[in-house]
Every structure is written in structure tokens, then in C-alpha cells.
Design a protein around this motif. Structure first.
Motif, mmCIF file in Angstrom:
data_model
loop_
_atom_site.group_PDB
_atom_site.id
_atom_site.type_symbol
_atom_site.label_atom_id
_atom_site.label_comp_id
_atom_site.label_asym_id
_atom_site.label_seq_id
_atom_site.Cartn_x
_atom_site.Cartn_y
_atom_site.Cartn_z
ATOM 1 N N LYS A 197 38.000 33.037 48.991
ATOM 2 C CA LYS A 197 39.413 33.262 48.902
ATOM 3 C C LYS A 197 39.949 32.230 48.082
ATOM 4 C CE LYS A 197 43.655 34.379 51.368
ATOM 5 N NZ LYS A 197 44.284 34.466 52.672
ATOM 6 N N ASP A 198 39.614 30.925 48.288
ATOM 7 C CA ASP A 198 40.087 29.753 47.599
ATOM 8 C C ASP A 198 39.402 29.268 46.329
ATOM 9 O OD1 ASP A 198 42.405 29.661 49.421
ATOM 10 O OD2 ASP A 198 40.959 28.508 50.767
ATOM 11 N N GLU A 199 38.453 30.115 45.832
ATOM 12 C CA GLU A 199 37.529 29.875 45.122
ATOM 13 C C GLU A 199 38.152 29.993 43.487
ATOM 14 O OE1 GLU A 199 35.279 28.001 43.040
ATOM 15 O OE2 GLU A 199 34.028 28.244 44.732
ATOM 16 N N THR A 200 38.281 28.856 42.790
ATOM 17 C CA THR A 200 38.946 29.096 41.404
ATOM 18 C C THR A 200 37.729 29.227 40.306
ATOM 19 O OG1 THR A 200 39.000 26.707 41.184
ATOM 20 C CG2 THR A 200 40.767 27.666 41.878
ATOM 21 N N ASN A 258 40.053 33.622 42.804
ATOM 22 C CA ASN A 258 41.262 33.721 43.899
ATOM 23 C C ASN A 258 42.361 34.668 43.065
ATOM 24 O OD1 ASN A 258 41.983 31.923 41.605
ATOM 25 N ND2 ASN A 258 43.118 30.237 43.228
#
Length: 374
Positions: free
Chosen positions: A212-215, A136
Motif C-alpha cells: 500500500k505504501d510502496e512508491t 500507491n
């Protein structure tokens, strides 16, 4: 050789990976995607000679063997678009390289090439610098800077996104010589001091492939002239842009004391309306700034058109008049993800600094725009 696979999954992977392929290849086989069956996994590879993208997806009902063949990109991509939401079966005759695809109501077939003729990945012999960035953060850095990069190849280094890695933070920078955008994250502490400049094309490809929100971490190995990027399902090898990047810190003003705080959507909408009546070669809009009002004015003397609009703002500083290119401001305001923006100004010759009014802890997002003489 035979296996079964979701048509939607295969189509989605082919659609993304095919963006590597260019229309006119000097090496004809690079018009194709390399299919490699390895047990219960299908590995897809596409390349344009400089960027090589690899993605993996699961398959069913294989015979446990190995397979390598090159398939023309359009040969599968176009038919798969018309057979969504079902499981298809692919059978390959390894002697004739005939590929047969069975789907719910029919079948089609075509010839492939042996995968042995597909160019192998170049051997990278240098000792790499290894960094790991949350996906992200990588996507935020790309998203906030890529629109500021230059579309012109006259100065290649400014066509890419610059990574400035320091022990306590990482900074992404894009500039075309007139506009500059910067994204800095102090939550990413890599303990390294290195810089490199990423080409725009592989950056855009990764932006389309990563969540997009993957850490989860994005692992990068920097081999001087190349970068190797790995995630759980995607691998990429790409050439970096060589050369010295401009000293971006030297052009960012440190003492802009005048600050506009405005609603981002209202500001963007007002700029769009007024810019319709400006000279389209320059898109010049003048700002008359007072404590509570921003007066926008634009005109095109060649066609006798003009427009003006007043926008409520909060302003701290000296009342002044200054002009900017509306297209640059609209582009920046379009990708800033905030309700309000801060626009810090100096004098008429000093660049303005446009930022979100509120950002996440550890983030710094700044775009520099040059004022123009009206």
C-alpha cells in the motif's frame, strides 16, 4: 530435482495467486499452479484463461537445474497451512512426476503433471502503450473506485475500472449507472493521452499483492485488448474490457453551492442507525438541512417502524430537504479516509458530491450520488 523453501513464504504466494483460479474450468489443467524452478528462483503461475498471474520467490539448496510442473492448487495449499514457520524440502522425480515434501516432523507426497501441458501466454503482437504509475497511486485509484463498479454483466463496460490518462494527470473512475466514484492524481504526469478499462478481478488481485505504501513503479503495457503489468516480484497479463466508457465528466455537476461539512464517523454511524428502520428494498433516508443541524429521518410503513436523528454539521447554503439511498452513502463513507467529509448539494434533482474535506496535494476524490424522490 530438489530445493528448500520457507513454508510461510510459499503458502502466502500460493494463497494470493490461487485467487485467479476459478472453481469450474473448461481446461482442467487450469485447476493447477505452474511451478518453474529457474536457478535460485521459483516462479509460480496461475491462470483462468483471461487473467494470468506470475509471482517469484527465492529458494535454497537447489542443484542449479530447471524444472517445470503443474500442481493441483489444493494439493499444497491446504497442507502448508498446517505447517507454518519452518523450512520445507521439495523433491521431484522428473520421470514419474512424484513430488515429495519433507517438513519438520513428517513427509507427504503426491503426483504432479508436466509443466509442458500448461497453456503458454498468448502472443501480443500490437505495439503497446507503456505507462508507469507509482504503486500507491494505483492502489488508491482502485480502492476509491472499485466499490462503485456494477456487479451486473448487462453492461460489461461498467463492471470495470476506467483509466483516463492525460498528459498532466491520471483519473480512475468506477460507476454502476447510479453511483460514480472518481480518483484523480495530478502528481502523475505521463505525457500521454489514452484510456482503457480494467476488469475488476485482476484489479482486486493486484490490490492484494501490492504494498500500500510502496512508491516503486508499476509498469503497464496496453496492447489494445490486453494489459501486461510488471513489478519487481509480480507479473500479470489480463484482458481489458472493450467498449466505450460512459462520459462521466458530463454527469458531474459543476455548480453545487450548498455544502455540508460533517464528522465522517458520526455521519456514518447516524446513517447506520436510522437505516435499520427504513424499507430494506429502498433504504431511503430524508435529509432536512439547516445551518447547524442535519435531521435524518427514515421509516418503513409496511412494518410501522421509524427513526430519526440529529447530527451537528457546518452548512453553507440554502436550507433544504432531500433524500438519498443510505446504502450508497454508507459504502462511500466507509472507504473515505478522512476525519471530516464535504457533501456538496444542488437542488433535489441534482446529484450530490461526497468528498474528503482534506486531501493530499495533487489528489481529487469525488463520489457522485443521485437524490431520490421520497
Amino acid at each position: 530435482m530438489k530445493f528448500r523453501i520457507s513454508s510461510d513464504s510459499l503458502y502466502a504466494h500460493l494463497l494470493q495467486i490461487s485467487k485467479v483460479i476459478v472453481q469450474k474450468n473448461s481446461v482442467p489443467i487450469l485447476d493447477s499452479v505452474l511451478f518453474e524452478l529457474k536457478g535460485e528462483q521459483l516462479v509460480l503461475t496461475a491462470s483462468d484463461g483471461e487473467t494470468r498471474l506470475v509471482t517469484r520467490l527465492d529458494v535454497e539448496d537447489t542443484d542449479g537445474g530447471q524444472m517445470s510442473l503443474a500442481i493441483k492448487n489444493k494439493m499444497l495449499l491446504d497442507p502448508l497451512k498446517e505447517i507454518p514457520g519452518q523450512t520445507i524440502s521439495m523433491t521431484v522425480d522428473e520421470e514419474t512426476m512424484l513430488v515429495k515434501v519433507d517438513y519438520q516432523n513428517g513427509t507427504f507426497s503426491f503426483k504432479a503433471q508436466s509443466g509442458e501441458t500448461y497453456p503458454a501466454v498468448a502472443e501480443l503482437k500490437e505495439e503497446p502503450v507503456t505507462i508507469s504509475i507509482p504503486q500507491n497511486v494505483f492502489l488508491a485509484g482502485i480502492g476509491y473506485t472499485i466499490n462503485a463498479t456494477s456487479p451486473e454483466d448487462a453492461r460489461p463496460i461498467t463492471t470495470g475500472i476506467h483509466f483516463d490518462v492525460k498528459p498532466e494527470h491520471i483519473t480512475f473512475v468506477g460507476t454502476d449507472g447510479f453511483l460514480l466514484s472518481l480518483y484523480k492524481n495530478t502528481n502523475v504526469k505521463l505525457g500521454l493521452d489514452t484510456t482503457f478499462t480494467f476488469q475488476k478481478k485482476p484489479a482486486l488481485l493486484l490490490r492484494g499483492l501490492l504494498a500500500k505504501d510502496e512508491t516503486a513503479p508499476l509498469d503497464l503495457k496496453i496492447y489494445g485488448t490486453h494489459a501486461v503489468i510488471k513489478t519487481e516480484n509480480v507479473d500479470m497479463v489480463c484482458r481489458l474490457i472493450e467498449g466505450k466508457y460512459p462520459n462521466y465528466l458530463a454527469v458531474i455537476p459543476k455548480f453545487n453551492q450548498n455544502e455540508i461539512i460533517a464528522d465522517r464517523v458520526q455521519f456514518l454511524s447516524a446513517l447506520r442507525r436510522v437505516s435499520m428502520f427504513t424499507n430494506q428494498a429502498f433504504n431511503l433516508i430524508s435529509f432536512d438541512i439547516s445551518a447547524e443541524r442535519l435531521h435524518l429521518k427514515g421509516n418503513d410503513m409496511d412494518f410501522s417502524t421509524a427513526a430519526e436523528e440529529q447530527l451537528p454539521i457546518s452548512y453553507t447554503g440554502t436550507p433544504q430537504s432531500v433524500s438519498f439511498r443510505s446504502t450508497q452513502l454508507m459504502e462511500i463513507l466507509g472507504y473515505l479516509n478522512s476525519e471530516k467529509i464535504s457533501f456538496k448539494l444542488g437542488d433535489k434533482a441534482t446529484p450530490g458530491l461526497l468528498s474528503p474535506f482534506e486531501v493530499e496535494d495533487g489528489e481529487e476524490i469525488t463520489s457522485l450520488v443521485m437524490p431520490l424522490m421520497s
